[in-house]
Design an enzyme around this catalytic site. Structure first.
Site, PDB file in Angstrom:
ATOM      1  N   HIS A   1      -3.334  -3.056  -5.849  1.00 52.49           N
ATOM      2  CA  HIS A   1      -3.264  -2.576  -4.830  1.00 52.49           C
ATOM      3  C   HIS A   1      -5.054  -2.564  -4.375  1.00 52.49           C
ATOM      4  O   HIS A   1      -6.122  -1.974  -4.714  1.00 52.49           O
ATOM      5  CB  HIS A   1      -2.998  -1.023  -4.463  1.00 52.49           C
ATOM      6  CG  HIS A   1      -3.547  -0.560  -3.172  1.00 52.49           C
ATOM      7  ND1 HIS A   1      -3.494   0.386  -2.886  1.00 52.49           N
ATOM      8  CD2 HIS A   1      -3.248  -1.170  -2.152  1.00 52.49           C
ATOM      9  CE1 HIS A   1      -3.868   0.540  -1.203  1.00 52.49           C
ATOM     10  NE2 HIS A   1      -3.234  -0.200  -0.916  1.00 52.49           N
TER      11      HIS A   1
ATOM     12  N   GLU B   1      -6.119  -0.836  -7.567  1.00 52.18           N
ATOM     13  CA  GLU B   1      -5.217   0.417  -7.988  1.00 52.18           C
ATOM     14  C   GLU B   1      -3.981  -0.854  -9.063  1.00 52.18           C
ATOM     15  O   GLU B   1      -3.603  -1.426  -8.058  1.00 52.18           O
ATOM     16  CB  GLU B   1      -4.206   1.012  -7.221  1.00 52.18           C
ATOM     17  CG  GLU B   1      -5.664   2.102  -6.063  1.00 52.18           C
ATOM     18  CD  GLU B   1      -5.407   3.267  -5.710  1.00 52.18           C
ATOM     19  OE1 GLU B   1      -5.421   4.508  -5.351  1.00 52.18           O
ATOM     20  OE2 GLU B   1      -4.020   2.628  -4.517  1.00 52.18           O
TER      21      GLU B   1
ATOM     22  N   ASN C   1      -5.088   6.115  -1.458  1.00 52.22           N
ATOM     23  CA  ASN C   1      -4.409   7.000   0.373  1.00 52.22           C
ATOM     24  C   ASN C   1      -4.231   8.086  -0.058  1.00 52.22           C
ATOM     25  O   ASN C   1      -3.311   9.028   1.519  1.00 52.22           O
ATOM     26  CB  ASN C   1      -3.169   5.923   0.625  1.00 52.22           C
ATOM     27  CG  ASN C   1      -4.544   4.734   0.951  1.00 52.22           C
ATOM     28  OD1 ASN C   1      -4.926   4.076   1.402  1.00 52.22           O
ATOM     29  ND2 ASN C   1      -3.710   3.347   1.095  1.00 52.22           N
TER      30      ASN C   1
ATOM     31  N   SER D   1       0.315  -1.023   0.314  1.00 50.80           N
ATOM     32  CA  SER D   1      -0.394   0.113  -0.064  1.00 50.80           C
ATOM     33  C   SER D   1       1.118   0.905  -0.187  1.00 50.80           C
ATOM     34  O   SER D   1       0.441   1.919  -0.370  1.00 50.80           O
ATOM     35  CB  SER D   1      -0.804  -0.279   0.955  1.00 50.80           C
ATOM     36  OG  SER D   1      -0.450  -0.290   2.271  1.00 50.80           O
TER      37      SER D   1
HETATM   38  P1  NAI Z   1      -0.850  -9.523   7.873  1.00 48.88           P
HETATM   39  O1  NAI Z   1      -0.052  -8.702   9.002  1.00 48.88           O
HETATM   40  O2  NAI Z   1      -2.556  -8.550   8.345  1.00 48.88           O
HETATM   41  O3  NAI Z   1      -0.387 -10.292   7.360  1.00 48.88           O
HETATM   42  C1  NAI Z   1       0.505 -10.437   6.793  1.00 48.88           C
HETATM   43  C2  NAI Z   1       1.146 -12.754   6.821  1.00 48.88           C
HETATM   44  O4  NAI Z   1       1.846 -12.903   6.113  1.00 48.88           O
HETATM   45  C3  NAI Z   1       0.874 -12.844   8.231  1.00 48.88           C
HETATM   46  O5  NAI Z   1      -0.018 -14.107   7.892  1.00 48.88           O
HETATM   47  C4  NAI Z   1       2.187 -13.549   8.317  1.00 48.88           C
HETATM   48  O6  NAI Z   1       2.510 -14.533   8.567  1.00 48.88           O
HETATM   49  C5  NAI Z   1       2.775 -13.508   5.945  1.00 48.88           C
HETATM   50  N1  NAI Z   1       3.656 -13.330   6.411  1.00 48.88           N
HETATM   51  C6  NAI Z   1       4.901 -12.558   6.449  1.00 48.88           C
HETATM   52  N2  NAI Z   1       6.016 -12.837   6.053  1.00 48.88           N
HETATM   53  C7  NAI Z   1       5.809 -14.520   4.800  1.00 48.88           C
HETATM   54  C8  NAI Z   1       6.444 -15.029   3.385  1.00 48.88           C
HETATM   55  N3  NAI Z   1       7.467 -14.988   3.648  1.00 48.88           N
HETATM   56  N4  NAI Z   1       5.739 -15.513   3.862  1.00 48.88           N
HETATM   57  C9  NAI Z   1       4.741 -16.014   4.094  1.00 48.88           C
HETATM   58  N5  NAI Z   1       3.979 -15.718   4.234  1.00 48.88           N
HETATM   59  C10 NAI Z   1       4.400 -14.383   4.720  1.00 48.88           C
HETATM   60  O7  NAI Z   1      -0.888  -7.336   6.558  1.00 48.88           O
HETATM   61  P2  NAI Z   1      -1.866  -7.095   5.830  1.00 48.88           P
HETATM   62  O8  NAI Z   1      -2.477  -6.027   6.256  1.00 48.88           O
HETATM   63  O9  NAI Z   1      -2.765  -8.123   5.491  1.00 48.88           O
HETATM   64  O10 NAI Z   1      -0.949  -7.052   4.718  1.00 48.88           O
HETATM   65  C11 NAI Z   1      -0.587  -6.804   3.984  1.00 48.88           C
HETATM   66  C12 NAI Z   1      -0.244  -6.398   2.598  1.00 48.88           C
HETATM   67  O11 NAI Z   1      -1.265  -5.621   2.078  1.00 48.88           O
HETATM   68  C13 NAI Z   1       0.562  -5.019   3.198  1.00 48.88           C
HETATM   69  O12 NAI Z   1       2.068  -4.956   2.092  1.00 48.88           O
HETATM   70  C14 NAI Z   1      -0.064  -4.149   2.991  1.00 48.88           C
HETATM   71  O13 NAI Z   1       0.739  -2.764   3.327  1.00 48.88           O
HETATM   72  C15 NAI Z   1      -0.883  -4.180   2.368  1.00 48.88           C
HETATM   73  N6  NAI Z   1      -2.036  -3.601   2.630  1.00 48.88           N
HETATM   74  C16 NAI Z   1      -3.068  -3.499   3.636  1.00 48.88           C
HETATM   75  C17 NAI Z   1      -4.142  -2.943   3.119  1.00 48.88           C
HETATM   76  C18 NAI Z   1      -4.779  -3.028   5.438  1.00 48.88           C
HETATM   77  O14 NAI Z   1      -5.950  -2.276   5.731  1.00 48.88           O
HETATM   78  N7  NAI Z   1      -4.511  -4.058   6.308  1.00 48.88           N
HETATM   79  C19 NAI Z   1      -5.018  -1.602   2.751  1.00 48.88           C
HETATM   80  C20 NAI Z   1      -4.051  -2.542   1.232  1.00 48.88           C
HETATM   81  C21 NAI Z   1      -2.636  -2.665   1.141  1.00 48.88           C
END
Ligand code: NAI
Length: 710
Positions: free
Chosen positions: A469, A481, A519, A448
């Site tokens: 995105h 996006e 954003n 993001s």
């Molecule tokens: P999160 O912390 O909920 O989930 C991340 C997951 O990735 C965890 O379950 C973790 O165990 C796993 N993980 C980490 N490294 C890994 C690897 N090398 N191999 C496999 N699994 C791995 O994070 P979230 O919030 O889902 O965000 C994920 C991405 O999405 C980020 O880049 C964030 O910026 C983006 N994003 C988040 C939004 C939100 O509202 N949370 C909205 C839009 C984009």
């Protein structure tokens, strides 16, 4: 958040073959027109098929209606056993009136004339002295259902893709071709008003339960059911007696009052007048079909020439424009079958579930088994809600495979990374991904905030990486996006847009930069709200100002819903890249672990997920510039993004901000609102705000080119 519009298809239907178009009968005599085909069979039944020329979908344009009028005149003059109206298109019956013809209508008299012309054509169907049947497959919406309601009987294909409804309120109008009057007459006011006021669409079986159609039958029986109704016409359906009582002139005002109260909880009459006009119409003329028809035309004309309807039609067309961006090169239809999602957290889990819901085979990879277990649980909940039928839910569950080892990578058409927001972790991951995937696999990141150029340096071929995105919650937010850097391969970006459309999301191409588009524009608005709150204005007062402007939710409530930790992260990123301060109050709340709704306390305290808003005693009189301070920070950032070509032009800017933030749809988008209010007017207000509150309100350099072109 912005609701799905009427054209948003239902999920779970992606991989099905097209709906078979109307079955050819045994024509005795065929008569072809530009948009209709008329065939008469040996039994004396006329089969009239809608087939709008040069279009994949039947939408009723003026020419098509005129032609229908002429055909009906000829049918009226000949002795026929009956008439069946059907569609020759595989996309369905008739998806509604052609809204493009409503753009720019600003004269009520002309609009009334246009609508009455449509009414008179449908009246001709109703007054034919032989039985008439609408044989409905696929979409039967708006003008399409109004046409069907003018027939004596209706049969509908019970295929799940058949959807019936009068969704006009979503375009800021109400049915005008006699639909309001006829639906009420057929099924009674309570059910009819509920359908029209919500604009919701229903399946063939639900339509049969409500008696909107006489029969819901399998595709193969559709023509025979229609023929049967003509051979042995039953009595026409009448609404139940209790519904007829409620239509009495003494009871209508009370029910009307109740309906208005219900509607006002969702939409204000100032911003969305159509449902209120419809209720008023029924209360005044509900027991007089002739008067109702005449007033229906006038009321619809008044609405359609108004600010709200013209802007909601604009929003509808912007949505079509986004869908149109997902075009493949001629003759190269690409269908994506397998998706591999890496990271089973909030976003990855929901993206994986959404893709499986849309019919794709999905593998989802996470380092932690327990994360994947949660993904499966959440997906099951989503499938149950959307698909209902246990067998179909199970089929969707079977398409979603937890995959700790990442075995799905090798066969994936699309890989979507959604791990922590950490550039090193993402780079390491992509190094491995690139080695394992096929040469045509799309490699996408859901980052993001990290610039694509930074992540892509880890790839041997950086041109392959694209940003995909999604917004949270994935199942509700239509926009995605499509982020590209200068090195990104254009074909990859184009194919990614096609993929996005395939999973029934709206693709918006944006240039990689701080916060991308949505954003970046949302954050100054949210941060100004935090500043206002720190100045002692209550959160409820700030939120009310934004909702009064037309936002679906106030900025403080939105920040609490997104999560204050996520807001802080994005705000810090943006201020590092573009300057500006992050309000202290935001940091303080995050440090205190008061992160918003998810922790039960943020700016508001939460009770069962709902904010407890104290009554507004604290600020009986909000500052006069409150709304301007919120909205102009957003508009100023939009102007900056246009100047930097983050997005290609004002229309795409408006589409992105409406579908990405829920920006008051009845204003037609931030740039449309800006142009409507006046570039000079808003520029001066920004200058005033800058002199009172500081440089963050200084008009962006982009305003000068707007002034020139405006
Ligand atoms: P999160 O912390 O909920 O989930 C991340 C997951 O990735 C965890 O379950 C973790 O165990 C796993 N993980 C980490 N490294 C890994 C690897 N090398 N191999 C496999 N699994 C791995 O994070 P979230 O919030 O889902 O965000 C994920 C991405 O999405 C980020 O880049 C964030 O910026 C983006 N994003 C988040 C939004 C939100 O509202 N949370 C909205 C839009 C984009």
């Amino acid at each position: 958040m912005q609701k799905n519009t009427p054209t948003q298809n239902d999920p779970g239907t992606q991989t099905k073959p097209p709906i078979p178009a109307a079955k050819k009968t045994h024509p005795k005599k065929k008569n072809s027109h530009k948009h209709w085909h008329l065939e008469k069979d040996d039994e004396g039944i006329a089969w009239l098929s809608a087939d709008r020329a040069n279009a994949g979908t039947n939408s009723l344009c003026a020419e098509m209606l005129d032609e229908l009028g002429e055909i009906l005149d000829s049918i009226a003059a000949s002795a026929l056993k009956g008439l069946v109206i059907q569609s020759a298109k595989s996309s369905g019956f008739i998806a509604g009136a052609d809204v493009k013809e409503f753009v720019g209508l600003n004269n009520i008299e002309n609009a009334t004339h246009l609508i009455r012309r449509g009414q008179s054509v449908f009246d001709k169907i109703e007054t034919l002295n032989c039985p008439t049947v609408a044989a409905i497959n696929g979409f039967c919406l708006g003008g399409g259902l109004e046409l069907a309601l003018a027939c004596r009987y209706r049969v509908a294909d019970e295929d799940p893709r058949t959807r019936l409804g009068l969704p006009e309120v979503r375009l800021g109008i109400h049915p005008g071709f006699g639909g309001s009057m006829r639906l009420i007459r057929l099924i009674g006011a309570p059910q009819a008003m509920s359908l029209m006021l919500t604009g919701r669409t229903i399946s063939a079986r639900a339509a049969k339960k409500l008696n909107v159609v006489d029969y819901a039958v399998p595709t193969r029986h559709l023509s025979n059911a229609a023929r049967q109704l003509i051979q042995s016409p039953p009595a026409v359906h009448q609404p139940p007696r209790w519904a007829t009582w409620l239509n009495h002139r003494l009871l209508r005002p009370a029910l009307g009052y109740y309906l208005k109260k219900q509607v006002s909880a969702k939409a204000s009459p100032k911003h969305y007048p159509a449902p209120y006009a419809l209720i008023g119409l029924w209360v005044a003329h509900g027991d007089d079909p002739k008067a109702m028809l005449a007033e229906e035309a006038f009321s619809a004309a008044k609405l359609i020439t108004g600010y709200t309807a013209q802007n909601l039609i604009r929003v509808f067309l912007l949505q079509e424009k986004l869908k149109g961006l997902a075009k493949t090169a001629k003759g190269k239809k690409e269908i994506f079958k397998r998706v591999h999602v890496i990271g089973g957290g909030v976003m990855g889990g929901d993206i994986a579930a959404w893709c499986a819901l849309q019919g794709l085979q999905v593998t989802v990879q996470d380092r932690k088994q327990e994360s994947l277990a949660k993904v499966v649980q959440r997906a099951h909940k989503l499938f149950k809600k959307k698909l209902k039928h246990p067998r179909i839910v199970q089929a969707a569950m079977d398409r979603l495979m937890p995959d700790v080892e990442g075995l799905g990578l090798r066969r994936a058409d699309v890989v979507i990374e959604a791990i922590f927001e950490d550039v090193k972790a993402k780079q390491n991951l992509f190094k491995e991904v690139e080695k394992k995937v096929g040469p045509k696999t799309i490699i996408a990141t859901n980052t993001s905030s990290i610039p694509l150029d930074e992540i892509s340096t880890a790839l041997k071929n950086p041109a392959r990486l694209v940003g995909l995105h999604f917004f949270n919650p994935v199942a509700m937010m239509q926009l995605v996006e499509i982020v590209t850097a200068s090195v990104t391969d254009k074909t990859v970006a184009q194919r990614t847009a096609v993929f996005t459309k395939q999973i029934k999301r709206l693709p918006l191409p944006v240039k990689s930069g701080p916060g991308f588009l949505v954003n970046r524009i949302l954050m100054p608005y949210l941060m100004e709200a935090v500043v206002l709150e720190s100045e002692g204005i209550s959160a409820a007062t700030i939120d009310k100002a934004a909702v009064d402007f037309g936002m679906p939710m106030g900025p403080i409530h939105l920040a609490d819903t997104v999560g204050l930790d996520i807001c802080l992260h994005v705000a810090e990123n943006l201020s590092a890249a573009l300057g500006g301060d992050v309000p202290k109050k935001l940091r303080k709340l995050v440090e205190a672990k008061q992160l918003g709704r998810k922790t039960g306390q943020g700016f508001y305290k939460y009770n069962k997920g709902k904010p407890e808003k104290p009554s507004g005693a604290k600020n009986p009189k909000p500052p006069a510039d409150l709304t301007d301070r919120l909205m102009l920070r957003m508009l100023n950032e939009a102007v900056a993004c246009l100047r930097e070509s983050v997005v290609d032009g004002e229309d795409l800017m408006d589409a992105g901000i409406i579908f990405g933030t829920g920006f008051a749809p009845f204003h037609g988008g931030p740039m449309h609102y800006l142009q409507h209010t006046g570039v000079d007017v808003l520029y001066s207000r920004l200058e005033e705000l800058a002199s009172r509150h500081g440089d963050r309100f200084k008009p962006d350099a982009g305003w000068s080119s707007l002034k020139e072109t405006g």
